[in-house]
Structures are given as C-alpha cells and as structure tokens.
Write a protein that holds these residues in place. Structure first.
Motif, PDB file in Angstrom:
ATOM      1  N   ASP A 244      -5.649  -9.854  -0.432  1.00 55.80           N
ATOM      2  CA  ASP A 244      -6.100 -10.838  -1.420  1.00 55.80           C
ATOM      3  C   ASP A 244      -5.085 -11.047  -2.534  1.00 55.80           C
ATOM      4  OD1 ASP A 244      -9.376  -9.422  -1.078  1.00 55.80           O
ATOM      5  OD2 ASP A 244      -8.570 -11.216  -0.097  1.00 55.80           O
ATOM      6  N   GLY A 245      -3.919 -10.389  -2.424  1.00 56.35           N
ATOM      7  CA  GLY A 245      -2.896 -10.544  -3.450  1.00 56.35           C
ATOM      8  C   GLY A 245      -3.096  -9.665  -4.663  1.00 56.35           C
ATOM      9  N   GLU A 246      -4.006  -8.677  -4.565  1.00 62.47           N
ATOM     10  CA  GLU A 246      -4.245  -7.763  -5.677  1.00 62.47           C
ATOM     11  C   GLU A 246      -3.343  -6.540  -5.551  1.00 62.47           C
ATOM     12  OE1 GLU A 246      -8.267  -6.531  -6.035  1.00 62.47           O
ATOM     13  OE2 GLU A 246      -7.870  -5.131  -7.682  1.00 62.47           O
ATOM     14  N   PHE A 339       0.347  -3.852   2.156  1.00 63.98           N
ATOM     15  CA  PHE A 339      -0.176  -2.815   3.037  1.00 63.98           C
ATOM     16  C   PHE A 339       0.198  -3.068   4.496  1.00 63.98           C
ATOM     17  CE2 PHE A 339      -2.789   0.031   0.547  1.00 63.98           C
ATOM     18  CZ  PHE A 339      -3.024  -0.667  -0.635  1.00 63.98           C
ATOM     19  N   GLU A 340       0.548  -4.304   4.827  1.00 63.07           N
ATOM     20  CA  GLU A 340       0.853  -4.644   6.213  1.00 63.07           C
ATOM     21  C   GLU A 340       2.040  -3.860   6.770  1.00 63.07           C
ATOM     22  OE1 GLU A 340      -0.668  -9.262   6.585  1.00 63.07           O
ATOM     23  OE2 GLU A 340       1.443  -8.828   6.236  1.00 63.07           O
ATOM     24  N   GLN A 341       2.942  -3.436   5.882  1.00 65.19           N
ATOM     25  CA  GLN A 341       4.149  -2.741   6.348  1.00 65.19           C
ATOM     26  C   GLN A 341       3.856  -1.320   6.822  1.00 65.19           C
ATOM     27  OE1 GLN A 341       6.878  -1.395   3.060  1.00 65.19           O
ATOM     28  NE2 GLN A 341       5.256  -2.261   1.788  1.00 65.19           N
ATOM     29  N   LEU A 342       2.686  -0.768   6.466  1.00 67.60           N
ATOM     30  CA  LEU A 342       2.380   0.616   6.775  1.00 67.60           C
ATOM     31  C   LEU A 342       1.984   0.801   8.233  1.00 67.60           C
ATOM     32  CD1 LEU A 342       0.245   1.520   3.631  1.00 67.60           C
ATOM     33  CD2 LEU A 342       2.707   1.761   3.948  1.00 67.60           C
TER      34      LEU A 342
END
Length: 355
Positions: A244-246, A339-342
C-alpha cells in the motif's frame, strides 16, 4: 526523440530463490547469467536535432546517472551509430590481470556532486558497462519479444563492442550456472540470475529469479538510537514499503565500532527530522517484559537513505535477528525498497518437521 519506447524505463526485477532451478514454472525453459555486483542501469542512445547521438544513463529508480560516468557516455557515442535502449550493469574493475575483481567501494564513490571530482574519478577508477538485455533498437521496440529474441538481437548489436562496453555471458545449462554461483564469487560477483526464455520484458515486475550467496535486502534508514554509552549511534532502524506504499519498520542494524558510531551522528545529521524549535523529533519504540526498563527512544530521520543488510530469516514482517550492515546504496531510491524483494520460504507444516 526517435526512440520507439518511452524512457526512462523501469527495469525488470528479480525475486530471490534459494537455489539454481532446473526449469521455471511449469517446466518453462530458463536462461542463466551472472549477477553483477554494480549499479543497474538502462542506457538509451538517441538522435539529437543535429543528427548526432545523445546518451543518457538511468538508474533502477530512473534517477539519471549520466553525469557521473562521462567515460561510458563517450564509449557509447564512439561505438554506436543508431538509437538503442540497453539494460545492463555499471561496474568498476580493479586488480592485476589474473586477480581482477569487481570493486563496489570504488563504484559507490563515483556518485559525487562535484564535477571536478567526477572527472578525476572517471580517470582513476573508470567504470565498465555490461549489457544483458535489449529493449529497443533503431525504430523497433523489443519489449514484447521473448528473451530469446532480445538476447539474439543484443548479441548482434554488441558483437563488435570494445571495453569498457561488454556483453554478459549466458547459458541454458543449470549445472554450469551452479558452478558459476561458486566460482564467480571469487571475482566479486553477486550470484546468478535466471530468466524465462519465452517471456517478454516486463518493466518493474519481479519476473526473473536471482540466486545469491546470502540473503540480503535493501532497506530505508528511518531512525537511529543513541548508544547505551550515551554517545554515538547505537543502532539504525530500518523500514520497507508495503504493497500500500506505507513505510513499515522491520528491525535494526547495529554492532558499529566506537569511531563509526560517532561518524554516523555527523553523516545522518542532515536527515534528522526537527520540530518548529529546531529540536530533533523523537519516537518511542515498543516495550515488552524484557525491555520494560530499557530506553527505546529513537531519533527520527527523513527516509532518504538506503543501506543493504544481511539477514537470516523473517519473523512475520520483521527481521528475526539484528541485520548486519553491508554497505550504503546511493543508487537505490527509498521507494524501491519493498517487501517484494524478500525471499519467502514455501509453507511447511510444523507437524511434518516434528514427525
């Protein structure tokens, strides 16, 4: 502008997997290549109004890097005669023949505001560009073409280039890729990347796979805590952006030397948030029964600086243990730290572990 695609372009990204796979999803064919430890860069060469060529270099976050690498701009102008958009990596090579390796520290120092310093570093630590994908050539967009076609066209385009421009090697043999993962580390490379042979170029999408020697993440520095001695930075608090961009806190990094703790106070001073009286804005961390008497206050920072950390695993949405500082990432935009990179481990039933 004569290019057939809009620039700058968001580069196609990769998600981490624990090992080199034999195939992609549903048995799809893969192409493997080295993962270079440098600045991701998309270069576009275009016609200017006078018929000459202009060269621009965009970073992963579409920040222009052109002014920092004049030797690469010169090389592209000298070796190209028509427009093109190329995806690749900027690196700095150091060492004697036979013992040459990538030098991240020298590369990171190339991002400097002073023009005189940029010129000096271009001579002392010249950069190289390694191309590994072709997005457009002449009046033709290749974004919709499968990687196999893009790679074939890239090989033709870069067949005659000379240093500091290079073509990254590839293989479809997973066993060879596994050997690269081990052998290339000695040259300073970061791992291996796998691409779906039949997939088009997907700007901004994590559709490629990356296999690294360790779990790492790029995180935004959002605050710091004062060391328990009362002087210097004790730990840096880190954040990642969610879907959500937070910006959410994910843990911290510590274990700095006495001298480094004091240096960090000065380095981070320009980022300190201040109230209307000019005093630092403070925050208070969560307390539990193990830290009820511990000072959990922190100094808030504007989220403008990115660092790469090593971590072992996640617990929920946070690093399970304190992350280890690896290096600053001046080439990364904070908003790209998500978080997508994790690496997300596959679900596994605890009962099966205990059985």
């Amino acid at each position: 502008m004569t290019l057939p695609i809009a620039v700058p372009v968001d580069p196609m990204l990769a998600k981490a997997v624990p090992a080199v796979p034999d195939t992609g999803p549903k048995g799809a064919a893969l192409s493997f290549e080295p993962k270079w430890d440098g600045f991701r860069a998309i270069v576009w060469i275009d016609r200017d109004p006078d018929g000459g060529l202009t060269v621009e270099i965009g970073s992963r976050g579409s920040k222009l890097l052109t002014r920092y690498f004049p030797e690469l701009v010169e090389a592209f102008r000298a070796q190209f005669s028509s427009p093109a958009v190329i995806d690749g990596e900027i690196v700095v090579r150091r060492g004697e023949p036979g013992a040459e390796r990538l030098d991240w520290e020298a590369l990171s120092q190339r991002i400097h505001p002073a023009a005189s310093r940029v010129t000096k570093l271009a001579e002392e630590t010249p950069a190289a560009f390694i191309g590994f994908d072709l997005l457009a050539e002449g009046e033709r967009s290749l974004l919709g073409e499968p990687f196999s076609v893009r790679r074939a066209e890239l090989e033709k385009l870069l067949a005659a280039v000379e240093a500091p421009l290079h073509l990254s090697q590839v293989t479809t043999d997973p066993d060879l890729a596994r050997s690269w993962l081990v052998e290339f580390e000695g040259a300073g490379l970061d791992g291996v990347v796998a691409k779906l042979v039949d997939e088009p170029y997907l700007p901004g999408k994590r559709s490629m796979l990356k296999i690294k020697h360790e779990r790492t993440a790029d995180a935004v520095v959002i605050a710091y805590r004062i060391h328990k001695s009362g002087t210097g930075v004790g730990s840096l608090l880190l954040g990642l952006y969610d879907a959500d961009g937070e910006l959410r806190g994910v843990g911290g990094s510590s274990a700095f030397s006495d001298a480094r703790r004091l240096e960090l106070i000065d380095e981070l001073a320009p980022l300190v948030e201040r109230d209307e009286n000019g005093d630092p804005v403070m925050g208070e961390g969560d307390r539990n029964r193990f830290s009820s008497s511990k000072d959990t206050s922190f100094v808030k920072l504007r989220p403008e600086r990115v660092m790469e950390v090593r971590y072992d695993q996640m617990e929920g949405s946070r690093f399970r243990h304190t992350a280890q500082f690896l290096r600053w990432r001046p080439d990364r935009e904070p908003r790209s730290c998500t978080f997508e990179q994790l690496e997300v481990p596959a679900a596994y039933d605890l009962s099966d572990v205990l059985a």
